[in-house]
Scaffold this active site. Sequence first.
Site, PDB file in Angstrom:
ATOM      1  N   PHE A  74       0.871  -1.179   0.000  1.00  0.00           N
ATOM      2  CA  PHE A  74       0.000   0.000   0.000  1.00  0.00           C
ATOM      3  C   PHE A  74       0.905   1.224   0.000  1.00  0.00           C
ATOM      4  CE2 PHE A  74      -4.311   1.397   2.054  1.00  0.00           C
ATOM      5  CZ  PHE A  74      -4.688   1.921   0.837  1.00  0.00           C
ATOM      6  N   ASP A 111      -5.168  -1.944  -0.683  1.00  0.00           N
ATOM      7  CA  ASP A 111      -5.385  -2.409   0.686  1.00  0.00           C
ATOM      8  C   ASP A 111      -5.476  -3.932   0.757  1.00  0.00           C
ATOM      9  OD1 ASP A 111      -6.098  -2.864   3.281  1.00  0.00           O
ATOM     10  OD2 ASP A 111      -8.047  -1.846   3.150  1.00  0.00           O
ATOM     11  N   TYR A 236       5.925  -4.099  24.554  1.00  0.00           N
ATOM     12  CA  TYR A 236       5.827  -4.942  23.359  1.00  0.00           C
ATOM     13  C   TYR A 236       5.131  -6.285  23.632  1.00  0.00           C
ATOM     14  CZ  TYR A 236       6.350  -6.411  18.665  1.00  0.00           C
ATOM     15  OH  TYR A 236       6.024  -6.816  17.397  1.00  0.00           O
ATOM     16  N   LEU A 274      14.795  -4.465  14.375  1.00  0.00           N
ATOM     17  CA  LEU A 274      15.513  -3.699  13.362  1.00  0.00           C
ATOM     18  C   LEU A 274      14.830  -2.375  13.105  1.00  0.00           C
ATOM     19  CD1 LEU A 274      16.378  -6.491  10.820  1.00  0.00           C
ATOM     20  CD2 LEU A 274      17.990  -5.096  12.078  1.00  0.00           C
TER      21      LEU A 274
END
Length: 399
Positions: A74, A111, A236, A274
């Site tokens: 997208f 999408d 997280y 990363l």
Amino acid sequence: MIIQPRTRGFICLTAHPDGALQAVKNQIEYVKSKGKIKNGPKKVLVIGASTGFGLSSRIAAAFGSDAATIGVFFEKPASEGKMGTAGWYNSAAFEKEAHAAGLYAKSINGDAFSDDIKKQTIDLIKKDLGQVDLVVYSLASPRRTHPKTGVAYASVLKPIGQPFTNKTVDFHTGVVSDITINPVENDEDIANTIAVMGGEDWKFWIEDLKAAGVLAAGVKTVAYSYIGPELTFPIYRNGTIGQAKNDLEATVPVLNELLKDLHGVSYVSVNKALVTQSSSAIPVVPLYISLLYKVMKAKGTHEGTIEQMQRLFADRLYTENGEVALDSEGRIRIDDWEMAEDVQAEVAKYWDKVTTETLAEISDIDGYRKEFFNLFGFELEGVDYEKDTDENVKVPSIG
Ligand code: NAD
Ligand code: NA
């Protein structure tokens, strides 16, 4: 036009086509330097193929295994004096290089959560490839409109239960400060995050691909997850995003059942932390990444997305004896070097010491910043940023 980086917080509003081409070429060179992946994939669908792990998956498949690839993403092309997005330029560069190497590469921009894009993708597979033998699912998105109900979900990045206070860095200024993130106020935030980043859409893709008969016998599918160190657990793994990752991981047995009669198999690969557009949006994590980079570079074990994806394909998904090493929870672990005890012990030691004053010395904040700009095609060696560049480059298969 001459294109300069222009940032707002953790977003870069501009992107450089020549830099994107250079970055893609660098990834291709790395994959080639590692030699061919034996028994690698041949016809690959990558969902989320324009940046980060998805782009590197596409490059590893194409240039490591001569695979034909269809990439779904997208992104925005340039329009009315505004430049295109980094992922658009990356995809233009990828197709250009793939075609020059004689490889099939086509892309679909739209999408991926919608039924329409799934149908367009299936039609393209039918027309050009017949079937695919690998489906990589690498979407990262802050929102999803549910294709069956039309409900629009927004994900949140919050702890669950208690507020979380820890250090964070503004990687532009190098200021380290404490941040307190309040927990979700209701279960709806958790459910919304699962709806966006959990496994339902991956399942919808595999269901639709299977029903259309475009999955080859022995097909593999892989999606990406993250665990990380305890210091980021509250934001997280134990936070809202972690609940979505639990849901993604719990989708594996569901897909294995679905793929059984095709002798297909699904995996979640736990990848390394990363610098990507998605990870730079998470508080606390960029500071952890800049310490991690410093430690792993010193040990010679640092990897970027392309090193990770090349290793995922060559040493995990496509091994010579066909065996795929999994952890006790059934996951592929390509975060093994990040999570090594000695690495984590050093990062923890530096975490306690890191302040605005010590940041430059004990972290790789410069490396973080550079990689962030590299994501948008800036600060790459060998690119002339003073030169006029064509912002209107096309993704060849899209036009
Ligand atoms: P990224 O932002 O670089 O890539 C996201 C991709 O998804 C892009 O190609 C984008 O175009 C595409 N996308 C987003 N919304 C879309 C939509 N509605 N339709 C079609 N395409 C859409 O992110 P990334 O960091 O490479 O993340 C990919 C996966 O890897 C995620 O599941 C993420 O959680 C996981 N992961 C990331 C890290 C990390 O440190 N960055 C670590 C481990 C796992
Ligand atoms: Na990606």
